[in-house]
Design a protein around this motif. Structure first.
Motif, short mmCIF file in Angstrom:
data_model
loop_
_atom_site.label_atom_id
_atom_site.label_comp_id
_atom_site.label_asym_id
_atom_site.label_seq_id
_atom_site.Cartn_x
_atom_site.Cartn_y
_atom_site.Cartn_z
N PHE A 48 7.94 17.44 -14.62
CA PHE A 48 7.43 16.07 -14.65
C PHE A 48 7.36 15.54 -13.22
O PHE A 48 8.31 15.69 -12.44
CB PHE A 48 8.33 15.18 -15.49
N VAL A 49 6.24 14.91 -12.88
CA VAL A 49 6.01 14.45 -11.50
C VAL A 49 5.64 12.97 -11.51
O VAL A 49 4.83 12.52 -12.32
CB VAL A 49 4.88 15.26 -10.84
N LEU A 50 6.25 12.22 -10.61
CA LEU A 50 5.89 10.83 -10.38
C LEU A 50 4.97 10.79 -9.16
O LEU A 50 5.32 11.33 -8.10
CB LEU A 50 7.14 9.99 -10.12
N GLU A 51 3.80 10.17 -9.31
CA GLU A 51 2.85 10.09 -8.19
C GLU A 51 2.52 8.64 -7.89
O GLU A 51 2.23 7.85 -8.79
CB GLU A 51 1.56 10.84 -8.50
N GLY A 52 2.54 8.31 -6.61
CA GLY A 52 2.09 7.01 -6.14
C GLY A 52 0.83 7.18 -5.31
O GLY A 52 0.75 8.08 -4.47
N ILE A 53 -0.18 6.35 -5.57
CA ILE A 53 -1.47 6.46 -4.88
C ILE A 53 -1.86 5.09 -4.34
O ILE A 53 -1.83 4.09 -5.07
CB ILE A 53 -2.58 6.96 -5.82
N VAL A 54 -2.24 5.03 -3.07
CA VAL A 54 -2.81 3.83 -2.46
C VAL A 54 -4.25 4.16 -2.09
O VAL A 54 -4.49 5.11 -1.33
CB VAL A 54 -2.03 3.38 -1.22
N LEU A 55 -5.20 3.39 -2.63
CA LEU A 55 -6.61 3.70 -2.45
C LEU A 55 -7.40 2.52 -1.92
O LEU A 55 -7.08 1.36 -2.21
CB LEU A 55 -7.24 4.13 -3.78
N SER A 56 -8.45 2.84 -1.17
CA SER A 56 -9.42 1.84 -0.73
C SER A 56 -10.80 2.35 -1.09
O SER A 56 -11.10 3.53 -0.94
CB SER A 56 -9.31 1.63 0.79
N SER A 57 -11.65 1.45 -1.59
CA SER A 57 -13.00 1.84 -2.00
C SER A 57 -13.85 2.19 -0.79
O SER A 57 -13.74 1.57 0.27
CB SER A 57 -13.65 0.71 -2.79
#
Length: 200
Positions: A48-57
């Motif tokens: 099981f993996v926890l992923e955090g993502i910060v994105l800009s269009s």
């Protein structure tokens, strides 16, 4: 030439290591761009993996922060991972609503994800499809994204989580599962070998 290509295709999975890390950081490029961080949580499941993502269009003045829980499933003798999961997202937007003339509210909602991943040495590469349902805010109700993520493995497997402690966690989890099944059988009024007996 054909034989060489076939041999490379068959042997390539053997050079890959399935879910062989505890933590990885990298970049994500696709319909949006940004940063991604992953942390394996054996307390929930060994893969099981926890992923955090910060994105800009790439095309609009907006961005999102997403937190996902993902379950990884090994493929090709555990050399390649299929993963799927879900989580939540919240974002910001400076895009203007053409009808009201006001900026759109920042999107907030539920995100799903499905994809494939491979790790070679300390380089982790994945491709995924990530639909996002905006419960409130956003320019649209449903956004869909695809991307390739390239991460550097900063913590190999068991470098963060101790191997013996992880085994102990799995042992306790199995013991709890056995106890839960025993209690369910007791409530149903039958022994483990009396599978034919009705619970009524």
């Amino acid at each position: 030439m054909k034989q060489s290509v076939l041999a490379a295709f068959l042997l390539a999975p053997l050079l890959l290591v399935s879910q062989s890390y505890d933590a990885a950081l990298g970049i994500r490029v696709g319909t949006e761009w940004g940063a991604t961080a992953q942390l394996r949580l054996p307390q929930i499941h060994k893969n099981f993996v926890l992923e955090g993502i910060v994105l800009s269009s790439l095309n609009e003045d907006e961005g999102t922060l997403t937190l996902l829980g993902k379950q990884h499933q090994p493929l090709l003798s555990r050399r390649l991972n299929l993963f799927y999961g879900a989580g939540v997202h919240a974002g910001w937007s400076n895009e203007i609503d053409g009808e009201t003339g006001n900026p759109f509210d920042g999107p907030k909602g539920i995100t799903g994800i499905v994809g494939m991943e491979a790790t070679f040495a300390r380089v982790n590469v994945s491709y995924d499809f990530k639909p996002a349902l905006n419960v409130v805010g956003g320019e649209s109700v449903l956004d869909t994204h695809t991307a390739v993520s390239v991460r550097y493995v900063i913590g190999k497997r068991y470098s963060i989580w101790n191997r013996d402690k992880e085994k102990e966690i799995r042992k306790r989890r199995r013991a709890k599962d056995r106890e839960r099944r025993r209690e369910e059988r007791d409530r149903a009024g039958k022994r483990w070998f009396q599978v034919w007996k009705s619970g009524n």
